[in-house]
Design a protein around this motif. Structure first.
Motif, PDB file in Angstrom:
ATOM      1  N   SER A  95     -16.420   6.409  -7.318  1.00  0.00           N
ATOM      2  CA  SER A  95     -15.840   6.513  -5.980  1.00  0.00           C
ATOM      3  C   SER A  95     -16.887   6.678  -4.900  1.00  0.00           C
ATOM      4  O   SER A  95     -16.712   6.203  -3.774  1.00  0.00           O
TER       5      SER A  95
ATOM      6  N   LEU B  95       0.835  -1.206   0.000  1.00  0.00           N
ATOM      7  CA  LEU B  95       0.000   0.000   0.000  1.00  0.00           C
ATOM      8  C   LEU B  95       0.867   1.253   0.000  1.00  0.00           C
ATOM      9  O   LEU B  95       0.554   2.234  -0.684  1.00  0.00           O
TER      10      LEU B  95
ATOM     11  N   ARG C 204       2.027   2.504  -3.318  1.00  0.00           N
ATOM     12  CA  ARG C 204       1.016   3.199  -4.119  1.00  0.00           C
ATOM     13  C   ARG C 204       0.586   4.510  -3.481  1.00  0.00           C
ATOM     14  O   ARG C 204       0.355   5.487  -4.192  1.00  0.00           O
ATOM     15  N   TRP C 205       0.475   4.521  -2.165  1.00  0.00           N
ATOM     16  CA  TRP C 205       0.036   5.731  -1.452  1.00  0.00           C
ATOM     17  C   TRP C 205       1.053   6.057  -0.362  1.00  0.00           C
ATOM     18  O   TRP C 205       0.846   5.762   0.818  1.00  0.00           O
TER      19      TRP C 205
ATOM     20  N   ALA D  29      -8.998   2.156  -1.492  1.00  0.00           N
ATOM     21  CA  ALA D  29      -7.898   2.228  -0.526  1.00  0.00           C
ATOM     22  C   ALA D  29      -8.324   2.973   0.736  1.00  0.00           C
ATOM     23  O   ALA D  29      -7.919   2.607   1.850  1.00  0.00           O
ATOM     24  N   ILE D  30      -9.124   4.008   0.574  1.00  0.00           N
ATOM     25  CA  ILE D  30      -9.624   4.739   1.744  1.00  0.00           C
ATOM     26  C   ILE D  30     -10.478   3.828   2.605  1.00  0.00           C
ATOM     27  O   ILE D  30     -10.310   3.768   3.834  1.00  0.00           O
TER      28      ILE D  30
ATOM     29  N   ILE E 213      -1.946   5.786   4.850  1.00  0.00           N
ATOM     30  CA  ILE E 213      -2.157   5.951   3.401  1.00  0.00           C
ATOM     31  C   ILE E 213      -3.298   6.918   3.087  1.00  0.00           C
ATOM     32  O   ILE E 213      -3.534   7.228   1.917  1.00  0.00           O
TER      33      ILE E 213
ATOM     34  N   SER F  25      -4.215   8.790  -0.568  1.00  0.00           N
ATOM     35  CA  SER F  25      -5.376   8.256  -1.274  1.00  0.00           C
ATOM     36  C   SER F  25      -6.462   9.314  -1.438  1.00  0.00           C
ATOM     37  O   SER F  25      -7.092   9.415  -2.501  1.00  0.00           O
TER      38      SER F  25
ATOM     39  N   HIS G 161      -8.062   2.707  -7.802  1.00  0.00           N
ATOM     40  CA  HIS G 161      -8.508   2.145  -6.523  1.00  0.00           C
ATOM     41  C   HIS G 161      -8.290   3.084  -5.337  1.00  0.00           C
ATOM     42  O   HIS G 161      -8.232   2.619  -4.196  1.00  0.00           O
ATOM     43  N   ALA G 162      -8.192   4.383  -5.584  1.00  0.00           N
ATOM     44  CA  ALA G 162      -7.959   5.306  -4.462  1.00  0.00           C
ATOM     45  C   ALA G 162      -9.108   5.271  -3.464  1.00  0.00           C
ATOM     46  O   ALA G 162      -8.886   5.300  -2.244  1.00  0.00           O
TER      47      ALA G 162
ATOM     48  N   ALA H 176      -1.138   5.876  -7.742  1.00  0.00           N
ATOM     49  CA  ALA H 176      -2.033   6.229  -6.636  1.00  0.00           C
ATOM     50  C   ALA H 176      -3.475   6.413  -7.093  1.00  0.00           C
ATOM     51  O   ALA H 176      -4.390   6.382  -6.256  1.00  0.00           O
TER      52      ALA H 176
END
Length: 314
Positions: free
Chosen positions: A196, A140, A143-144, A162-163, A174, A178, A158-159, A155
């Motif tokens: 999102s 992770l 990416r973030w 990821a949150i 992260i 993100s 899938h932001a 990043a």
């Protein structure tokens, strides 16, 4: 460590021991991917069954504690092995974890996608598998990253997920990256940002909206010179050079209407600070030095402000 082929067969035996408590059909067993002839426990998730080895589960604090307890005599069994049904888990997540347990080299050498990281983190967090959780968090961070100046295009996909994952599995480190990545995406372009809102909780959606508004105000303050934030860099340069620098900034920071991304302000400012301001020629060398210092100050100020903008700091 058991290899992927050792003691493993594509399907379990055609016949199995039946108990009065066994409810699984033969066809559901034959859908199993991990079925070892010398396995001593059966894991059931979403209709899939895996006959594996209890010693493989000892990497989990939760399973280690559970397996040390005396087992009830009337426990449901398949092929003489205790059956553990995990009704709240995902079969895909378990396939990720079983691959990590039994095919570690394949697992570490594969192309790592977000679903693999998410599945590994969810189960390692739930069942307290420290090594796998650490691996997931490292992925992770790639990416973030915590250092927002090191954030790249990886990043953006899938932001939002990821949150949600960070909230669910307690990885708050992260969140700034993100949220910031998600704020840059144009939702109208139906890229990753377009869906999102389906992944975010109402409170996180509010954090995102508030953060985007703060970032718009931040950009406006830079372009107009009305940088009145705490620590704002407003060192005076001559009027002629001031006008030229603002015109250049306005042009350089103008978003591309055809792009799925809005203004990536931190990255743009960082590039200006590192590579110079291409196309900008100020009349006085002193003004040029001061303007470059301003840009560096903008980078530092924005990086420090982003977590606060998304309400991620107390």
């Amino acid at each position: 460590m058991y290899s992927s082929d050792e003691h493993m067969q594509a399907f379990p035996p055609a016949k199995r021991q039946r108990t009065s408590h066994c409810r699984k059909s033969e066809s559901s067993i034959e859908q199993s991917r991990f079925w070892f002839t010398d396995g001593d426990i059966v894991i059931g998730v979403e209709g899939q069954l895996w006959k594996i080895h209890q010693n493989k589960l000892m990497c989990s604090v939760i399973f280690a504690d559970m397996l040390e307890l005396p087992q009830p005599t009337d426990i449901e069994r398949i092929h003489g092995c205790p059956l553990v049904n995990l009704s709240q888990d995902s079969a895909n997540d378990w396939i990720v974890v079983l691959t990590w347990m039994y095919q570690y080299e394949k697992f570490t050498n594969q192309t790592i996608i977000f679903d693999t990281i998410a599945g590994a983190l969810r189960l390692s967090n739930k069942y307290d598998i420290a090594e796998l959780r650490q691996w997931s968090i490292r992925q992770l961070f790639l990416r973030w990253p915590q250092d927002l100046t090191k954030m790249t295009y990886t990043a953006f996909p899938h932001a939002a997920e990821a949150i949600r994952l960070a909230r669910e599995c307690n990885v708050p480190e992260i969140l700034p990256a993100s949220f910031y990545a998600l704020s840059i995406l144009r939702w109208s372009h139906l890229a990753d940002g377009g869906q999102s809102h389906l992944h975010l909780s109402p409170s996180d959606l509010r954090c995102l909206i508030v953060g985007r508004e703060h970032l718009q105000d931040h950009l406006y303050a830079i372009l107009t010179g009305a940088d009145e934030r705490s620590g704002g860099h407003t060192t005076t340069i001559c009027a002629c050079c001031e006008n030229a620098s603002r015109t250049w900034l306005t042009s350089s920071l103008k978003p591309d209407a055809s792009s799925p991304y809005g203004v990536w302000l931190l990255r743009n400012l960082q590039l200006f600070a590192a590579n110079g301001c291409s196309g900008l020629s100020l009349h006085h060398s002193r003004c040029d030095v001061i303007f470059r210092l301003r840009i560096s100050g903008f980078v530092q100020d924005l990086q420090e402000a982003i977590p606060r903008y998304f309400m991620l700091q107390a």
